[in-house]
Design a protein around this motif. Sequence first.
Motif, PDB file in Angstrom:
ATOM      1  N   ASP A  45       0.751  -0.827   0.119  1.00 34.01           N
ATOM      2  CA  ASP A  45      -0.055   0.929   0.071  1.00 34.01           C
ATOM      3  C   ASP A  45       1.299   0.694   0.156  1.00 34.01           C
ATOM      4  O   ASP A  45       1.590   1.443   0.826  1.00 34.01           O
ATOM      5  N   GLY A  46       0.463   2.188  -0.973  1.00 40.13           N
ATOM      6  CA  GLY A  46       1.181   2.864  -0.734  1.00 40.13           C
ATOM      7  C   GLY A  46       1.203   4.051  -2.605  1.00 40.13           C
ATOM      8  O   GLY A  46       1.021   3.392  -3.560  1.00 40.13           O
ATOM      9  N   SER A  47       2.236   4.936  -2.223  1.00 37.17           N
ATOM     10  CA  SER A  47       2.467   5.374  -3.456  1.00 37.17           C
ATOM     11  C   SER A  47       4.005   5.466  -3.865  1.00 37.17           C
ATOM     12  O   SER A  47       4.767   4.954  -3.429  1.00 37.17           O
ATOM     13  N   TYR A  48       4.076   5.192  -5.346  1.00 38.76           N
ATOM     14  CA  TYR A  48       5.583   4.647  -5.877  1.00 38.76           C
ATOM     15  C   TYR A  48       6.204   5.596  -6.486  1.00 38.76           C
ATOM     16  O   TYR A  48       4.956   6.374  -7.787  1.00 38.76           O
ATOM     17  N   ARG A  49       7.245   6.519  -6.823  1.00 34.54           N
ATOM     18  CA  ARG A  49       7.764   7.702  -7.756  1.00 34.54           C
ATOM     19  C   ARG A  49       8.595   5.995  -8.700  1.00 34.54           C
ATOM     20  O   ARG A  49       9.547   5.820  -8.685  1.00 34.54           O
ATOM     21  N   GLY A  50       8.818   6.264 -10.037  1.00 35.06           N
ATOM     22  CA  GLY A  50       9.506   5.726 -11.414  1.00 35.06           C
ATOM     23  C   GLY A  50      11.313   6.000 -11.617  1.00 35.06           C
ATOM     24  O   GLY A  50      11.478   7.639 -10.933  1.00 35.06           O
ATOM     25  N   SER A  51      11.726   5.294 -11.497  1.00 33.70           N
ATOM     26  CA  SER A  51      12.974   5.979 -12.277  1.00 33.70           C
ATOM     27  C   SER A  51      13.626   4.848 -13.298  1.00 33.70           C
ATOM     28  O   SER A  51      13.263   4.167 -13.743  1.00 33.70           O
ATOM     29  N   GLY A  52      14.970   5.438 -14.134  1.00 29.05           N
ATOM     30  CA  GLY A  52      15.245   4.095 -15.259  1.00 29.05           C
ATOM     31  C   GLY A  52      14.103   4.861 -16.583  1.00 29.05           C
ATOM     32  O   GLY A  52      13.828   6.059 -16.517  1.00 29.05           O
ATOM     33  N   ASP A  53      13.384   4.129 -16.924  1.00 20.21           N
ATOM     34  CA  ASP A  53      12.599   4.080 -17.823  1.00 20.21           C
ATOM     35  C   ASP A  53      11.758   4.565 -16.898  1.00 20.21           C
ATOM     36  O   ASP A  53      10.353   5.343 -18.592  1.00 20.21           O
ATOM     37  N   ALA A  54      11.297   4.564 -16.634  1.00 17.09           N
ATOM     38  CA  ALA A  54       9.934   4.996 -15.365  1.00 17.09           C
ATOM     39  C   ALA A  54      10.222   6.320 -14.895  1.00 17.09           C
ATOM     40  O   ALA A  54       8.842   6.490 -14.369  1.00 17.09           O
ATOM     41  N   GLY A  55      10.871   6.972 -15.462  1.00 17.02           N
ATOM     42  CA  GLY A  55      11.407   8.483 -15.100  1.00 17.02           C
ATOM     43  C   GLY A  55      10.127   9.072 -14.131  1.00 17.02           C
ATOM     44  O   GLY A  55      10.171   9.702 -12.924  1.00 17.02           O
ATOM     45  N   ARG A  56       9.328   9.501 -14.935  1.00 16.60           N
ATOM     46  CA  ARG A  56       8.205  10.269 -15.255  1.00 16.60           C
ATOM     47  C   ARG A  56       6.952   9.814 -14.880  1.00 16.60           C
ATOM     48  O   ARG A  56       5.731  10.123 -14.468  1.00 16.60           O
ATOM     49  N   THR A  57       6.961   8.518 -14.125  1.00 22.65           N
ATOM     50  CA  THR A  57       5.632   7.186 -13.613  1.00 22.65           C
ATOM     51  C   THR A  57       5.422   7.184 -12.714  1.00 22.65           C
ATOM     52  O   THR A  57       6.897   7.190 -11.591  1.00 22.65           O
ATOM     53  N   THR A  58       4.470   7.363 -12.256  1.00 25.04           N
ATOM     54  CA  THR A  58       3.887   6.865 -10.870  1.00 25.04           C
ATOM     55  C   THR A  58       2.132   5.813 -10.591  1.00 25.04           C
ATOM     56  O   THR A  58       1.897   5.665 -10.950  1.00 25.04           O
ATOM     57  N   ALA A 152      15.610  -1.913 -15.347  1.00 28.15           N
ATOM     58  CA  ALA A 152      15.427  -0.328 -16.613  1.00 28.15           C
ATOM     59  C   ALA A 152      13.719   0.566 -16.516  1.00 28.15           C
ATOM     60  O   ALA A 152      14.005   1.508 -16.202  1.00 28.15           O
ATOM     61  N   PHE A 153      12.501  -0.117 -15.843  1.00 28.08           N
ATOM     62  CA  PHE A 153      11.680   0.244 -15.840  1.00 28.08           C
ATOM     63  C   PHE A 153      11.276  -0.635 -13.812  1.00 28.08           C
ATOM     64  O   PHE A 153      10.862  -1.069 -14.046  1.00 28.08           O
ATOM     65  N   ARG A 154      11.507   0.604 -13.278  1.00 30.62           N
ATOM     66  CA  ARG A 154      11.454   0.526 -11.452  1.00 30.62           C
ATOM     67  C   ARG A 154      10.699   1.685 -10.802  1.00 30.62           C
ATOM     68  O   ARG A 154      10.802   2.744 -11.272  1.00 30.62           O
ATOM     69  N   LEU A 155       9.396   1.109  -9.959  1.00 27.07           N
ATOM     70  CA  LEU A 155       9.069   1.916  -9.164  1.00 27.07           C
ATOM     71  C   LEU A 155       8.958   1.762  -7.641  1.00 27.07           C
ATOM     72  O   LEU A 155       9.182   1.209  -6.780  1.00 27.07           O
ATOM     73  N   GLU A 156       9.305   3.100  -6.691  1.00 30.10           N
ATOM     74  CA  GLU A 156      10.127   3.112  -5.262  1.00 30.10           C
ATOM     75  C   GLU A 156       9.252   3.185  -4.864  1.00 30.10           C
ATOM     76  O   GLU A 156       9.381   4.568  -4.965  1.00 30.10           O
ATOM     77  N   ARG A 157       8.917   2.745  -3.682  1.00 26.46           N
ATOM     78  CA  ARG A 157       8.128   3.220  -2.945  1.00 26.46           C
ATOM     79  C   ARG A 157       8.678   4.649  -2.023  1.00 26.46           C
ATOM     80  O   ARG A 157       9.505   5.238  -2.508  1.00 26.46           O
TER      81      ARG A 157
END
Length: 158
Positions: A45-58, A152-157
Amino acid sequence: MNKKLLCAGVALAALAGGLFAGCSSDTFERCVPGKSTEVNSADLDGSYRGSGDAGRTTITLKTTPGQFGGTMTVRKWPSSDFPRYGKDKTFDGSGTWQVDKTADSGKYPMVRLSFDEPDALTTVSTVGLLSIGVDSKRTVLYDEADPDTCPAFRLERR
């Protein structure tokens, strides 16, 4: 001759020791935590922000009591299952998610995403199944193309 070999060995050991001493432990840390074998929806449960190829993704995951998942919202989600090649093609949406322990995921649970508007996705093949990495410091959701490289596509809490 033995003295020269001994001196060369000592010099190499000192050089190698100096190289390793100059490295922090973070240098060798994986870019994502190892896959988690035990995880439940409340852990995610929570919000995640992208890095790598997911840079602008949430993505925001909210649990639904009594379920193995809940609802989700995404922003700047890739319109391709190869995000690197379609970075400029994204969408905002919502839907549901669940912790999936089916044959697709083997012994490791994964997050399966289902978007509310399938009509908008009929021409889209998007990222819909994410691996879960958890350690004592972070939780990361990622698209695992090659387990030996940093996804390359990853999202961290957050």
